[in-house]
Design a protein around this motif. Structure first.
Motif, mmCIF file in Angstrom:
data_model
loop_
_atom_site.group_PDB
_atom_site.id
_atom_site.type_symbol
_atom_site.label_atom_id
_atom_site.label_comp_id
_atom_site.label_asym_id
_atom_site.label_seq_id
_atom_site.Cartn_x
_atom_site.Cartn_y
_atom_site.Cartn_z
ATOM 1 N N PRO A 51 0.741 -1.289 -0.033
ATOM 2 C CA PRO A 51 0.201 -0.131 0.391
ATOM 3 C C PRO A 51 0.540 1.151 0.051
ATOM 4 O O PRO A 51 0.785 2.533 -0.143
ATOM 5 C CB PRO A 51 -0.788 -0.150 1.351
ATOM 6 C CG PRO A 51 -0.107 -0.546 2.175
ATOM 7 C CD PRO A 51 0.986 -1.819 1.407
ATOM 8 N N LEU A 93 -2.104 -0.614 -3.798
ATOM 9 C CA LEU A 93 -2.721 0.226 -2.784
ATOM 10 C C LEU A 93 -3.991 0.352 -3.474
ATOM 11 O O LEU A 93 -4.544 -0.182 -3.290
ATOM 12 C CB LEU A 93 -2.737 1.930 -2.200
ATOM 13 C CG LEU A 93 -3.730 2.502 -1.531
ATOM 14 C CD1 LEU A 93 -3.686 1.339 0.099
ATOM 15 C CD2 LEU A 93 -3.086 4.074 -1.080
ATOM 16 N N LEU A 94 -3.502 0.260 -4.727
ATOM 17 C CA LEU A 94 -5.423 0.259 -5.764
ATOM 18 C C LEU A 94 -5.568 -1.398 -5.576
ATOM 19 O O LEU A 94 -6.359 -1.885 -4.964
ATOM 20 C CB LEU A 94 -4.612 0.257 -7.101
ATOM 21 C CG LEU A 94 -6.241 -0.335 -7.977
ATOM 22 C CD1 LEU A 94 -7.687 0.696 -7.563
ATOM 23 C CD2 LEU A 94 -5.597 0.538 -10.054
ATOM 24 N N VAL A 119 -6.646 -2.672 -1.891
ATOM 25 C CA VAL A 119 -8.385 -2.195 -1.430
ATOM 26 C C VAL A 119 -9.562 -2.235 -2.459
ATOM 27 O O VAL A 119 -10.014 -3.047 -2.003
ATOM 28 C CB VAL A 119 -8.694 -0.711 -1.945
ATOM 29 C CG1 VAL A 119 -9.934 -0.158 -2.166
ATOM 30 C CG2 VAL A 119 -7.926 0.484 -0.960
ATOM 31 N N SER A 160 -6.040 0.875 4.758
ATOM 32 C CA SER A 160 -5.966 0.837 3.517
ATOM 33 C C SER A 160 -6.521 1.493 1.763
ATOM 34 O O SER A 160 -6.111 2.676 1.504
ATOM 35 C CB SER A 160 -5.251 -0.547 2.574
ATOM 36 O OG SER A 160 -4.814 -0.944 3.411
ATOM 37 N N TYR A 192 -6.306 5.101 0.710
ATOM 38 C CA TYR A 192 -6.684 5.593 -0.872
ATOM 39 C C TYR A 192 -8.598 6.414 -2.049
ATOM 40 O O TYR A 192 -7.394 7.003 -2.070
ATOM 41 C CB TYR A 192 -7.724 3.930 -1.459
ATOM 42 C CG TYR A 192 -7.940 4.109 -2.709
ATOM 43 C CD1 TYR A 192 -7.022 3.752 -3.961
ATOM 44 C CD2 TYR A 192 -9.976 3.710 -3.341
ATOM 45 C CE1 TYR A 192 -7.238 3.971 -5.261
ATOM 46 C CE2 TYR A 192 -9.900 4.382 -4.513
ATOM 47 C CZ TYR A 192 -8.859 3.921 -5.415
ATOM 48 O OH TYR A 192 -9.173 4.254 -6.815
ATOM 49 N N LYS A 216 -6.037 9.839 -1.116
ATOM 50 C CA LYS A 216 -5.463 10.099 -2.133
ATOM 51 C C LYS A 216 -5.866 9.947 -3.926
ATOM 52 O O LYS A 216 -5.019 10.072 -4.855
ATOM 53 C CB LYS A 216 -4.627 9.198 -2.717
ATOM 54 C CG LYS A 216 -3.439 8.498 -1.635
ATOM 55 C CD LYS A 216 -2.585 9.748 -1.431
ATOM 56 C CE LYS A 216 -1.075 10.021 -0.010
ATOM 57 N NZ LYS A 216 0.288 11.143 -0.524
ATOM 58 N N TYR A 247 -13.433 2.656 -8.696
ATOM 59 C CA TYR A 247 -11.781 2.339 -8.444
ATOM 60 C C TYR A 247 -10.863 3.032 -9.813
ATOM 61 O O TYR A 247 -11.662 3.561 -11.845
ATOM 62 C CB TYR A 247 -11.475 0.821 -9.429
ATOM 63 C CG TYR A 247 -12.152 0.228 -8.138
ATOM 64 C CD1 TYR A 247 -11.104 0.048 -6.791
ATOM 65 C CD2 TYR A 247 -12.925 -0.638 -8.412
ATOM 66 C CE1 TYR A 247 -11.598 -0.711 -6.132
ATOM 67 C CE2 TYR A 247 -13.440 -1.366 -7.699
ATOM 68 C CZ TYR A 247 -13.031 -1.793 -6.000
ATOM 69 O OH TYR A 247 -12.765 -2.641 -5.388
ATOM 70 N N TYR A 296 -4.009 9.554 -8.108
ATOM 71 C CA TYR A 296 -4.512 8.854 -9.271
ATOM 72 C C TYR A 296 -5.991 9.885 -10.504
ATOM 73 O O TYR A 296 -5.686 10.957 -9.590
ATOM 74 C CB TYR A 296 -5.792 8.020 -8.976
ATOM 75 C CG TYR A 296 -5.728 7.020 -7.608
ATOM 76 C CD1 TYR A 296 -4.880 5.782 -8.508
ATOM 77 C CD2 TYR A 296 -5.618 6.934 -6.030
ATOM 78 C CE1 TYR A 296 -4.136 4.492 -7.457
ATOM 79 C CE2 TYR A 296 -4.975 6.155 -5.365
ATOM 80 C CZ TYR A 296 -4.439 4.843 -6.305
ATOM 81 O OH TYR A 296 -3.549 3.906 -4.995
#
Length: 423
Positions: free
Chosen positions: A184, A190-191, A194, A269, A273, A276, A285, A300
């Motif tokens: 992560p 990290l994606l 998750v 996590s 996410y 971010k 996603y 992202y």
């Protein structure tokens, strides 16, 4: 209904109601309000009607119809679905079920036969045919369905059932979860983590709904002891749950709890996410940025991951982690069910997490562990000890000790009575 005859309506009046819930009142008007009722074109209505089925269901229906039409063409049989009678269609289906084969001339797998019959049933019941028949249950199709059942049994007896079930990934789970693919501390890892955590904790299907998930699809809650956890939004639509309800009502289908002492805590996590992602993001996603430093506020882009990318999430992680088997996304659902079953949860508890509506649906997911199979073998061969057949919760971990070990090297004068409990 006679009282309706005494009621008349003035057509130049309309009932209106204030948006804030005020009392409705009759307003004399000759105009049609545009804010109350939308103007929907015929094309828009057709599109709404088409979207009632999942994309995969539409594909399976098209496959079934194409397969059946190919069979009709090869057999030189012509039928009109809109005018054919049940008795005639029953005979045609009876022949089809008994003789349809793959392009290689082989029997289909059982699942393909099931999809063929279900797809044809949907086709004849939807516009423009709309026959309101059930070729799987109506008495007029008994003969055809008997042939269908006979073919299925023939496939099973011949050992040619090619139906495959997604395996649980428990043998490779530690390798995968502790690999760089799920770290992560970087955008991609990290994606992946998750996605993996949410799929596992909520027993989600491999492809279903991932592209449609939003930022508010999972709600952060705190229980009575102050522990944080995420739960699904109540109105998420899935295959087993089609009725949308209010979003702020808590969904009882499982929860993903925090693990404060675990550096791979799933709640931490997901919170990281969400911190971010860009503020204008619409999907859950998102595509990672090409370059991003650990200290950057945003990792992202606002662009969502595509359906194909989401469908290959777990296979790509497996290849990167070097697992012995490259699993499909749906294996995480099988893993969740397997782990809960091995832990001794009742079927009704597992169904709450997975969303299944019947216990029979769980059977294809469960696989006995080697420990269970070993214990069964010992039971059947009468090679068990008391502890081997005793339920886990009742096994005693206290050693049976001899009283001598407490008094080695001791001198006792006088009459002393000593009671030692060795149970």
């Amino acid at each position: 209904m006679d009282f309706l005859k005494n009621i008349s309506f003035e057509l130049n009046y309309e009932w209106s109601s204030d948006e804030d819930g005020g009392e409705g009142k009759l307003n004399p008007t000759g105009a049609v309000p545009t804010s109350r009722f939308a103007i929907v074109s015929s094309a828009e209505l057709d599109e709404l009607e088409k979207t009632k089925n999942e994309a995969n269901t539409v594909r399976q229906t098209l496959w079934a119809v194409n397969c059946f039409q190919t069979w009709l063409r090869v057999k030189s049989i012509g039928i009109n679905f809109q005018s054919i009678e049940k008795a005639e269609l029953n005979e045609v289906l009876r022949q089809c079920y008994g003789s349809v084969r793959t392009t290689k001339g082989e029997l289909y797998g059982i699942s393909s036969y099931v999809r063929l019959r279900a797809g044809l049933n949907r086709y004849i019941n939807e516009p423009p045919i709309s026959r309101s028949w059930n070729i799987m249950q109506d008495a007029e199709f008994t003969q055809a369905n008997n042939v269908f059942k006979g073919v299925v049994k023939q496939i099973r007896r011949a050992g040619k059932d090619r139906t495959t079930h997604h395996p649980a990934i428990t043998p490779d789970q530690l390798i995968l979860t502790h690999s760089a693919a799920l770290r992560p501390d970087n955008p991609k890892g990290l994606l992946n983590k998750v996605w993996y955590d949410l799929q596992l904790h909520f027993g989600r299907r491999g492809k279903e709904g991932n592209r449609a998930l939003k930022l508010d699809s999972f709600v952060l809650k705190t229980d009575e002891n102050g522990a944080k956890y995420f739960t699904l939004s109540f109105n998420e639509e899935t295959k087993n749950h089609k009725d949308p309800l209010e979003r702020d009502r808590e969904n009882r289908r499982g929860a993903m709890y925090e693990e404060p002492e675990n550096h791979l805590c799933p709640v931490a996590s997901l919170l990281k996410y969400l911190s971010k992602i860009p503020p204008d993001a619409k999907a859950l996603y998102l595509k990672p940025k090409m370059t991003a430093a650990p200290t950057d506020n945003v990792w992202y882009t606002a662009a969502p991951l595509g359906v194909n990318a989401l469908a290959q999430m777990l296979p790509k992680m497996c290849k990167e982690a070097g697992t012995q088997t490259v699993y499909t996304n749906h294996s995480l659902r099988a893993t969740a069910i397997q782990k809960l079953s091995d832990a001794g949860l009742a079927a009704r508890e597992i169904m709450t997490v997975s969303g299944h509506r019947s216990e029979s649906s769980l059977k294809s997911y469960w696989r006995p562990s080697m420990d269970s199979r070993k214990r069964w073998s010992h039971i059947l061969s009468d090679q068990t000890t008391e502890s081997a057949v005793m339920p886990v919760k009742q096994q005693s971990t206290r050693p049976v000790l001899s009283p001598d070990i407490y008094f080695t090297g001791c001198t006792i004068n006088g009459n002393v009575q000593i009671n030692v409990n060795t149970k």
